[in-house]
Design a protein around this motif. Structure first.
Motif, mmCIF file in Angstrom:
data_model
loop_
_atom_site.group_PDB
_atom_site.id
_atom_site.type_symbol
_atom_site.label_atom_id
_atom_site.label_comp_id
_atom_site.label_asym_id
_atom_site.label_seq_id
_atom_site.Cartn_x
_atom_site.Cartn_y
_atom_site.Cartn_z
ATOM 1 N N THR A 10 40.223 45.456 -7.457
ATOM 2 C CA THR A 10 39.174 46.005 -8.320
ATOM 3 C C THR A 10 37.853 46.130 -7.583
ATOM 4 O O THR A 10 36.889 46.658 -8.138
ATOM 5 C CB THR A 10 38.959 45.119 -9.569
ATOM 6 O OG1 THR A 10 38.390 43.875 -9.152
ATOM 7 C CG2 THR A 10 40.252 44.871 -10.308
ATOM 8 N N SER A 12 36.866 48.010 -5.198
ATOM 9 C CA SER A 12 36.406 49.352 -4.886
ATOM 10 C C SER A 12 36.103 50.177 -6.132
ATOM 11 O O SER A 12 35.630 51.301 -6.035
ATOM 12 C CB SER A 12 37.470 50.086 -4.057
ATOM 13 O OG SER A 12 38.667 50.200 -4.807
ATOM 14 N N ARG A 13 36.382 49.638 -7.309
ATOM 15 C CA ARG A 13 36.154 50.427 -8.514
ATOM 16 C C ARG A 13 34.663 50.495 -8.836
ATOM 17 O O ARG A 13 33.889 49.637 -8.448
ATOM 18 C CB ARG A 13 36.942 49.854 -9.706
ATOM 19 C CG ARG A 13 36.466 48.512 -10.215
ATOM 20 C CD ARG A 13 37.331 48.096 -11.404
ATOM 21 N NE ARG A 13 37.039 46.748 -11.856
ATOM 22 C CZ ARG A 13 36.117 46.456 -12.757
ATOM 23 N NH1 ARG A 13 35.372 47.400 -13.261
ATOM 24 N NH2 ARG A 13 35.943 45.209 -13.155
ATOM 25 N N ARG A 14 34.301 51.538 -9.548
ATOM 26 C CA ARG A 14 32.910 51.743 -9.940
ATOM 27 C C ARG A 14 32.444 50.621 -10.870
ATOM 28 O O ARG A 14 33.124 50.274 -11.821
ATOM 29 C CB ARG A 14 32.801 53.091 -10.642
ATOM 30 C CG ARG A 14 31.443 53.454 -11.163
ATOM 31 C CD ARG A 14 31.511 54.859 -11.757
ATOM 32 N NE ARG A 14 30.522 55.051 -12.788
ATOM 33 C CZ ARG A 14 30.545 56.047 -13.655
ATOM 34 N NH1 ARG A 14 31.543 56.906 -13.617
ATOM 35 N NH2 ARG A 14 29.607 56.167 -14.557
ATOM 36 N N MET A 46 49.173 55.076 -16.279
ATOM 37 C CA MET A 46 47.724 55.218 -16.404
ATOM 38 C C MET A 46 47.376 56.254 -17.470
ATOM 39 O O MET A 46 46.395 56.090 -18.205
ATOM 40 C CB MET A 46 47.118 55.618 -15.063
ATOM 41 C CG MET A 46 47.080 54.508 -14.022
ATOM 42 S SD MET A 46 45.913 53.170 -14.441
ATOM 43 C CE MET A 46 44.330 53.968 -14.181
ATOM 44 N N TYR A 61 40.354 56.621 -13.929
ATOM 45 C CA TYR A 61 40.444 56.434 -12.478
ATOM 46 C C TYR A 61 39.085 56.145 -11.844
ATOM 47 O O TYR A 61 39.025 55.616 -10.734
ATOM 48 C CB TYR A 61 41.072 57.664 -11.824
ATOM 49 C CG TYR A 61 42.580 57.706 -11.943
ATOM 50 C CD1 TYR A 61 43.361 56.646 -11.476
ATOM 51 C CD2 TYR A 61 43.230 58.796 -12.507
ATOM 52 C CE1 TYR A 61 44.746 56.665 -11.574
ATOM 53 C CE2 TYR A 61 44.608 58.832 -12.619
ATOM 54 C CZ TYR A 61 45.362 57.762 -12.150
ATOM 55 O OH TYR A 61 46.730 57.782 -12.257
ATOM 56 N N GLN A 62 38.001 56.497 -12.526
ATOM 57 C CA GLN A 62 36.679 56.153 -11.996
ATOM 58 C C GLN A 62 36.489 54.645 -11.920
ATOM 59 O O GLN A 62 35.811 54.141 -11.025
ATOM 60 C CB GLN A 62 35.587 56.749 -12.890
ATOM 61 C CG GLN A 62 35.335 58.234 -12.674
ATOM 62 C CD GLN A 62 34.169 58.708 -13.512
ATOM 63 O OE1 GLN A 62 33.988 58.286 -14.660
ATOM 64 N NE2 GLN A 62 33.353 59.577 -12.947
ATOM 65 N N TYR A 63 37.076 53.952 -12.874
ATOM 66 C CA TYR A 63 36.883 52.504 -12.955
ATOM 67 C C TYR A 63 38.050 51.709 -12.387
ATOM 68 O O TYR A 63 37.857 50.610 -11.854
ATOM 69 C CB TYR A 63 36.635 52.097 -14.414
ATOM 70 C CG TYR A 63 35.378 52.701 -14.981
ATOM 71 C CD1 TYR A 63 34.129 52.233 -14.585
ATOM 72 C CD2 TYR A 63 35.433 53.761 -15.876
ATOM 73 C CE1 TYR A 63 32.966 52.792 -15.073
ATOM 74 C CE2 TYR A 63 34.274 54.325 -16.376
ATOM 75 C CZ TYR A 63 33.039 53.841 -15.973
ATOM 76 O OH TYR A 63 31.883 54.410 -16.457
ATOM 77 N N PHE A 64 39.246 52.251 -12.519
ATOM 78 C CA PHE A 64 40.439 51.553 -12.037
ATOM 79 C C PHE A 64 41.325 52.546 -11.293
ATOM 80 O O PHE A 64 41.907 53.437 -11.906
ATOM 81 C CB PHE A 64 41.217 50.924 -13.201
ATOM 82 C CG PHE A 64 40.425 49.894 -13.964
ATOM 83 C CD1 PHE A 64 40.335 48.588 -13.495
ATOM 84 C CD2 PHE A 64 39.758 50.231 -15.138
ATOM 85 C CE1 PHE A 64 39.599 47.631 -14.191
ATOM 86 C CE2 PHE A 64 39.020 49.282 -15.838
ATOM 87 C CZ PHE A 64 38.942 47.976 -15.351
ATOM 88 N N PRO A 65 41.435 52.414 -9.979
ATOM 89 C CA PRO A 65 42.176 53.400 -9.188
ATOM 90 C C PRO A 65 43.681 53.415 -9.440
ATOM 91 O O PRO A 65 44.352 54.388 -9.108
ATOM 92 C CB PRO A 65 41.864 53.002 -7.737
ATOM 93 C CG PRO A 65 41.477 51.564 -7.807
ATOM 94 C CD PRO A 65 40.786 51.398 -9.125
ATOM 95 N N ASN A 66 44.223 52.340 -10.024
ATOM 96 C CA ASN A 66 45.660 52.280 -10.285
ATOM 97 C C ASN A 66 45.959 51.150 -11.277
ATOM 98 O O ASN A 66 45.070 50.409 -11.693
ATOM 99 C CB ASN A 66 46.438 52.066 -8.975
ATOM 100 C CG ASN A 66 45.867 50.919 -8.163
ATOM 101 O OD1 ASN A 66 45.582 49.831 -8.691
ATOM 102 N ND2 ASN A 66 45.652 51.137 -6.873
ATOM 103 N N ALA A 69 45.037 47.549 -10.237
ATOM 104 C CA ALA A 69 43.644 47.160 -10.444
ATOM 105 C C ALA A 69 43.417 46.729 -11.890
ATOM 106 O O ALA A 69 42.692 45.753 -12.160
ATOM 107 C CB ALA A 69 42.719 48.311 -10.078
#
Length: 209
Positions: A10, A12-14, A46, A61-66, A69
């Motif tokens: 997590t 790298s998430r925004r 997702m 996907y802005q907050y959680f890439p997969n 996360a």
């Protein structure tokens, strides 16, 4: 610090900076918890989670890439929640100046754990998902230190390092219930919890007198 960031999917998430963004993150986590509980981690997608949260897949996907996360963030949320519940139990004794009998302390510890599993149905399914999850060392130590101080109130002659060791073992005993509880049927779960309560009560009584 860099190594810890690499271990956390997590990282790298925004980071939400506005109330609306924070609400979106919470909605995604709530939806993910429901999806993982209902369909399992592997089957949940997702897209389904975003739809259930009422947000676009792009926003998700802005907050959680997969999914990893999302699952990692949920594991952290659940860990923080049980730590908060247990810490509140310890603090209630500190504020009242009254010391719970050890058997009642153990009873409440396990009851809180079972309540968490009921309140967060994705908690048990996520335990079997390989995420490389590990609680923050400072958070783990704070909880152990709280119980260590509590045990020294039960036995004033207990050395700090010994009290800390007892706290570590106690928490591992409680958490070892998780895989057995997850695999058991409802009636067997109640019996397992009763066995654990008896074992931990007897051990603490022997250690703390």
């Amino acid at each position: 610090m860099a190594a810890a960031a690499m271990d956390d999917p997590t990282a790298s998430r925004r980071v939400p900076r506005q109330e609306r963004a924070a609400r979106t993150v919470e909605a995604l986590l709530d939806a993910a918890g429901e999806a993982f509980a209902e369909r399992g981690f592997e089957s949940a997608t997702m897209t389904q989670i975003a739809q259930q949260a009422g947000v676009s897949i792009g926003a998700a996907y802005q907050y959680f890439p997969n999914k990893d996360a999302l699952a990692f963030a949920l594991r952290k949320r659940y860990g923080d929640e049980i730590d908060a519940r247990w810490s509140t139990l310890v603090e209630s004794g500190e504020s009242s100046g009254e010391q719970l009998p050890l058997a009642e302390l153990v009873e409440r510890l396990f009851d809180m754990m079972v309540e968490l599993m009921a309140d967060c149905p994705a908690y048990l399914p996520l335990l079997s998902v390989s995420l490389g999850f590990r609680r923050d060392a400072a958070a783990r130590n704070r909880l152990r230190e709280r119980f260590s101080a509590l045990f020294q109130r039960y036995d004033a002659a207990l050395a700090p390092d010994e009290a800390y060791r007892i706290a570590e073992v106690m928490l591992q005993i409680v958490k070892s219930l998780n895989p057995l509880y997850a695999a058991a049927r409802p009636k067997e779960r109640r019996l397992l919890v009763a066995e654990y309560k008896g074992v931990l009560s007897a051990w603490l009584a022997a250690r703390l007198g």
